[in-house]
Motif scaffolding. Sequence first.
Motif, PDB file in Angstrom:
ATOM      1  N   THR A 266      28.631 -77.949 -42.284  1.00  0.00           N
ATOM      2  CA  THR A 266      30.275 -77.184 -42.870  1.00  0.00           C
ATOM      3  C   THR A 266      30.141 -75.746 -42.015  1.00  0.00           C
ATOM      4  O   THR A 266      31.442 -75.307 -41.495  1.00  0.00           O
ATOM      5  N   CYS A 297      34.496 -82.876 -46.506  1.00  0.00           N
ATOM      6  CA  CYS A 297      32.726 -81.642 -46.938  1.00  0.00           C
ATOM      7  C   CYS A 297      33.470 -81.106 -48.061  1.00  0.00           C
ATOM      8  O   CYS A 297      32.760 -80.640 -49.465  1.00  0.00           O
ATOM      9  N   LEU A 308      28.946 -83.810 -44.916  1.00  0.00           N
ATOM     10  CA  LEU A 308      29.886 -84.746 -45.426  1.00  0.00           C
ATOM     11  C   LEU A 308      29.247 -86.050 -46.760  1.00  0.00           C
ATOM     12  O   LEU A 308      28.059 -86.488 -46.821  1.00  0.00           O
TER      13      LEU A 308
END
Length: 347
Positions: A266, A297, A308
């Motif tokens: 992320t 996410c 994920l």
Amino acid sequence: MAEPEQPEFARERHVLFLEAMASELPADYASQEVNHLTLAYFAVAGLSLLRELDSVNKDQIAKWILSFQVHPKTDNELDNGQFYGFCGSRTTQFPSTNMKDPCHNGSHLASTYSALAILKIVGYDLANIDNKVLLSSMRNLQQPDGSFMPTHIGAETDLRFVYCAAAICSMLKDWTGMDKEKAKQYILSCQSYDGGFGLVPGSESHGGGTFCAVAALCLMGFIQVDLASNLQEPSSIDVRLLLEWCLQRQAADGGFQGRRNKSSDTCYAFWIGGVLKIIGAYRFIDHGALRSFLLYCQSPYGGFTKFLYDQFPDIYHSYYGLAALSLLEEEGLEPLCTELGILSAAL
């Protein structure tokens, strides 16, 4: 078999998560107490992106942040080689058993960046800060090769702290705290053969290091705001290779990896997406795929996960997930000053 429906942006859950983080950090964060100001930055900056700063007491936050600033006791101490910035936590303000630091000054560049960023976000006038002492003492941290140590008692030197120094000077609107030309030369020495930047010269290209390099160069005025100018005008960095390296980091799942052969994460949606935004090349990524990755996410508890399909969020990835969505101009989020990591409206 039909694909699962893409989740929506769970704004209210993120607000509740960050409000909780701003109020009291869970016990799992106790080991990071020395970075308390940085953790606070993630919470406050995240709430500002969500347009929810009114949910916290801004004056109280500013007062709390200012309590971490270190001041010289006398004018004679200005020449003792120490850095007079901000400590990262209460424990770093206590007397230490470390004989390398008999003066008990825990000022740190990263904590000082976080402190000033929070103060800007909550609307505190940085003209009230003693800029002269902070910046003149910060020059003590710059090394002959242009890099910066984070503290006056010595530590690793790499691009993270060059970026912190540049961001501090930019927020204070005073560049007397560093030698920009020396810092530029150090940054250039960190560009790798593949176009990315390692944290130190000769190291592997890394998303975080690349952001620190490019954002610092931008803040210092060495990078143009549009891609055409960056490609056409003579530049000491190889912009074409940099562009290629960054674009290659977007993976098949839509997210960004921080290094070659790593999973999408992320935070790199911001670190590498931010680089592309700064050099004027953000339009070349797959926006829809990246947004989908980020939405998947989202944690069911609010906030964002690192990878994920993880379940549990953390404050670091939660902030950078929101920052990445801000770059994508997600509805309901404030626009971000990419190179400083604070709201454009706070400048």
